[in-house]
Design a protein around this motif. Structure first.
Motif, short mmCIF file in Angstrom:
data_model
loop_
_atom_site.label_atom_id
_atom_site.label_comp_id
_atom_site.label_asym_id
_atom_site.label_seq_id
_atom_site.Cartn_x
_atom_site.Cartn_y
_atom_site.Cartn_z
N ARG A 199 -12.90 10.09 -3.43
CA ARG A 199 -11.52 9.61 -3.41
C ARG A 199 -10.71 10.52 -2.51
O ARG A 199 -10.55 11.71 -2.78
CB ARG A 199 -10.96 9.60 -4.83
CG ARG A 199 -11.65 8.62 -5.77
CD ARG A 199 -11.39 8.96 -7.22
NE ARG A 199 -11.95 10.28 -7.55
CZ ARG A 199 -11.75 10.90 -8.70
NH1 ARG A 199 -10.99 10.35 -9.63
NH2 ARG A 199 -12.30 12.08 -8.93
N PHE A 203 -7.17 11.34 -0.37
CA PHE A 203 -5.72 11.13 -0.34
C PHE A 203 -5.17 11.79 0.92
O PHE A 203 -5.39 12.99 1.15
CB PHE A 203 -5.08 11.77 -1.59
CG PHE A 203 -3.63 11.43 -1.77
CD1 PHE A 203 -3.24 10.18 -2.21
CD2 PHE A 203 -2.64 12.38 -1.52
CE1 PHE A 203 -1.90 9.87 -2.40
CE2 PHE A 203 -1.30 12.08 -1.71
CZ PHE A 203 -0.93 10.82 -2.15
N GLU A 205 -8.48 7.64 8.65
CA GLU A 205 -8.76 6.77 7.50
C GLU A 205 -9.97 5.88 7.79
O GLU A 205 -10.84 5.69 6.94
CB GLU A 205 -7.53 5.93 7.18
CG GLU A 205 -7.72 4.98 6.02
CD GLU A 205 -6.49 4.10 5.78
OE1 GLU A 205 -6.50 3.36 4.78
OE2 GLU A 205 -5.55 4.16 6.59
N LYS A 228 -13.44 5.84 5.64
CA LYS A 228 -13.92 4.63 4.98
C LYS A 228 -15.33 4.27 5.45
O LYS A 228 -16.15 3.78 4.67
CB LYS A 228 -12.96 3.47 5.23
CG LYS A 228 -11.66 3.57 4.43
CD LYS A 228 -10.75 2.38 4.70
CE LYS A 228 -9.52 2.43 3.79
NZ LYS A 228 -8.59 1.29 4.06
N PHE A 249 -13.11 6.09 -0.67
CA PHE A 249 -11.92 5.32 -1.04
C PHE A 249 -10.71 6.13 -0.56
O PHE A 249 -10.56 7.30 -0.92
CB PHE A 249 -11.86 5.10 -2.54
CG PHE A 249 -13.07 4.40 -3.10
CD1 PHE A 249 -13.19 3.02 -3.03
CD2 PHE A 249 -14.09 5.13 -3.67
CE1 PHE A 249 -14.30 2.37 -3.54
CE2 PHE A 249 -15.22 4.50 -4.18
CZ PHE A 249 -15.33 3.11 -4.11
N VAL A 250 -9.84 5.51 0.21
CA VAL A 250 -8.76 6.25 0.86
C VAL A 250 -7.40 5.69 0.46
O VAL A 250 -7.18 4.47 0.47
CB VAL A 250 -8.89 6.20 2.40
CG1 VAL A 250 -7.81 7.06 3.05
CG2 VAL A 250 -10.27 6.68 2.84
N GLU A 251 -6.48 6.59 0.12
CA GLU A 251 -5.09 6.24 -0.14
C GLU A 251 -4.20 7.09 0.76
O GLU A 251 -4.46 8.28 0.94
CB GLU A 251 -4.74 6.50 -1.61
CG GLU A 251 -3.33 6.07 -2.00
CD GLU A 251 -3.06 6.27 -3.48
OE1 GLU A 251 -1.89 6.37 -3.86
OE2 GLU A 251 -4.04 6.33 -4.25
N VAL A 252 -3.14 6.48 1.32
CA VAL A 252 -2.26 7.18 2.24
C VAL A 252 -0.83 7.17 1.70
O VAL A 252 -0.33 6.12 1.29
CB VAL A 252 -2.28 6.54 3.65
CG1 VAL A 252 -1.31 7.25 4.59
CG2 VAL A 252 -3.70 6.56 4.23
N MET A 253 -0.20 8.34 1.70
CA MET A 253 1.22 8.46 1.36
C MET A 253 1.98 8.80 2.65
O MET A 253 1.65 9.78 3.31
CB MET A 253 1.46 9.56 0.32
CG MET A 253 2.95 9.87 0.07
SD MET A 253 3.20 11.32 -1.00
CE MET A 253 2.86 10.58 -2.60
N THR A 254 2.98 7.98 2.99
CA THR A 254 3.71 8.18 4.24
C THR A 254 5.18 8.48 3.96
O THR A 254 5.86 7.71 3.29
CB THR A 254 3.62 6.92 5.13
OG1 THR A 254 2.25 6.60 5.35
CG2 THR A 254 4.31 7.17 6.46
N THR A 314 -6.09 13.43 -9.19
CA THR A 314 -7.16 12.42 -9.32
C THR A 314 -8.00 12.26 -8.06
O THR A 314 -8.81 11.33 -7.97
CB THR A 314 -6.56 11.05 -9.70
OG1 THR A 314 -5.63 10.64 -8.69
CG2 THR A 314 -5.86 11.13 -11.05
N TYR A 315 -7.84 13.15 -7.08
CA TYR A 315 -8.52 12.98 -5.80
C TYR A 315 -9.54 14.10 -5.55
O TYR A 315 -9.36 15.24 -5.98
CB TYR A 315 -7.51 12.93 -4.66
CG TYR A 315 -6.53 11.80 -4.82
CD1 TYR A 315 -6.86 10.51 -4.42
CD2 TYR A 315 -5.29 12.01 -5.43
CE1 TYR A 315 -5.98 9.45 -4.60
CE2 TYR A 315 -4.41 10.96 -5.61
CZ TYR A 315 -4.75 9.68 -5.20
OH TYR A 315 -3.88 8.64 -5.39
#
Length: 331
Positions: free
Chosen positions: A24, A26, A41, A45, A50-55, A76-77
């Motif tokens: 995971r 982030f 990203e 992948k 599993f990738v999440e991005v905060m901008t 959680t990452y």
């Protein structure tokens, strides 16, 4: 597609973050860097992560305060990439993530030219080669108490490293026990109230870039007590005052650049401080490095061609590492 941009994004995902299937990931970034992060990203992948991005919005500038207030945001990452304009490496959330076993890479993407940091050739440095270079210096740094640095430009500074541990950044997070930066360097969280002397800054003023002329800074009891008021010195004074925090004047880190592909050209502060043949002083927060100084930020001043002594033994001469059989010159 820009091939250098692709090359840099692949290095970050595969060689530095070393992303694997099922992890995971982030990524924290800001609006001006969304295209660069999209490439990173993509490669993460492709590795099965599993990738999440905060901008963050561009106007928000330095966002480190958010990651001080939200310490559990990374809980959680498995892998975290700080790809904002400014570094997140000294924030409380990063410190917590590393302590919990996550991997973190600091990749501040700020540049002063029109190119992306991911296009820079300093990303080509082999982490293993940097480690080999660092191992030579660690031979003398281990158990050291005092650092003396002089330069032909007029720098003469002493730092206390008593009770503090020298550490290494090489880009690669696994090599750094989960914690790394795109700056290739040895760094020491020096004792916060025991730096003394005069430094002639002739390399880089961090985010400000290369000074148009050297700047003299004087330090006493670990703090900047005077900055020469030439043109570059006034810019530095204004920049430091902008933090509105007395803690930013504290010398909290001593660093040695280890990247032979880096140039101290003022285009990227992270490249400047990485450049082999330089040393830097990190001012402000050093908590994540193992120090005790809190502040609203952290930035570095870079100096060229140092002579570096540890407890009187010369370990670097005019910016060149002295190898094990040369550790004989004593002042």
């Amino acid at each position: 597609m820009n091939s250098k941009l692709q090359r840099g994004a692949r290095i970050v995902a595969e060689k530095w973050l070393e992303v694997t299937k099922g992890e995971r990931v982030f990524i924290v970034t800001s609006e001006e860097h969304v295209n660069e992060v999209a490439l990173i990203e993509q490669y993460a992948k492709e590795a099965g992560a599993f990738v999440e991005v905060m901008t963050f919005e561009k106007r928000q500038g330095q966002v480190g305060h958010y990651f001080d207030e939200q310490e559990a945001v990374f809980d959680t990452y498995d892998v975290i990439l700080g790809a904002t304009t400014h570094s997140l490496v000294t924030t409380k959330a990063v410190k917590r993530a590393i302590e919990r076993g996550s991997r973190f890479l600091s990749l501040p993407l700020s540049t002063n030219d029109d190119s992306s940091l991911l296009e820079y050739d300093f990303l080509l440095m082999d982490p293993e080669e940097s480690k080999r270079m660092a191992d030579q210096l660690f031979l003398r740094l281990k158990g050291g108490k005092e650092i003396l640095v002089t330069t032909a430009a007029g720098t003469r500074l002493t730092f206390s490293m008593e009770g503090r541990e020298a550490q290494l950044f090489t880009g690669a997070t696994k090599q750094g026990n989960g914690y790394s930066s795109s700056s290739f360097e040895i760094f020491i969280p020096v004792v916060e109230n025991k730096t003394y002397g005069t430094g002639i800054v002739d390399g880089s003023l961090g985010y400000i870039g290369v000074p148009n002329e050297p700047v003299r800074i004087d330090l006493k009891d670990g703090r900047v007590c005077e900055i020469e008021q030439n043109e570059a010195g006034r810019k530095l004074s204004d920049y430091m005052a902008g933090f509105k925090d007395d803690g930013i004047y504290v010398a909290g880190e001593f660093g040695i650049g280890l990247n032979i592909f880096s140039h101290c050209a003022g285009n990227s502060y992270i490249e400047d401080e990485s450049a082999y043949g330089t040393f830097h002083i990190g001012f402000g927060r050093n908590i994540a490095f193992g120090g005790q100084q809190e502040a609203k930020g952290h930035f570095d001043l870079v100096f060229r061609k140092p002579d570096i002594y540890i407890d009187g033994v010369l370990i670097m001469s005019e910016g060149e590492i002295l190898w094990e059989d040369q550790f004989e010159k004593v002042i």
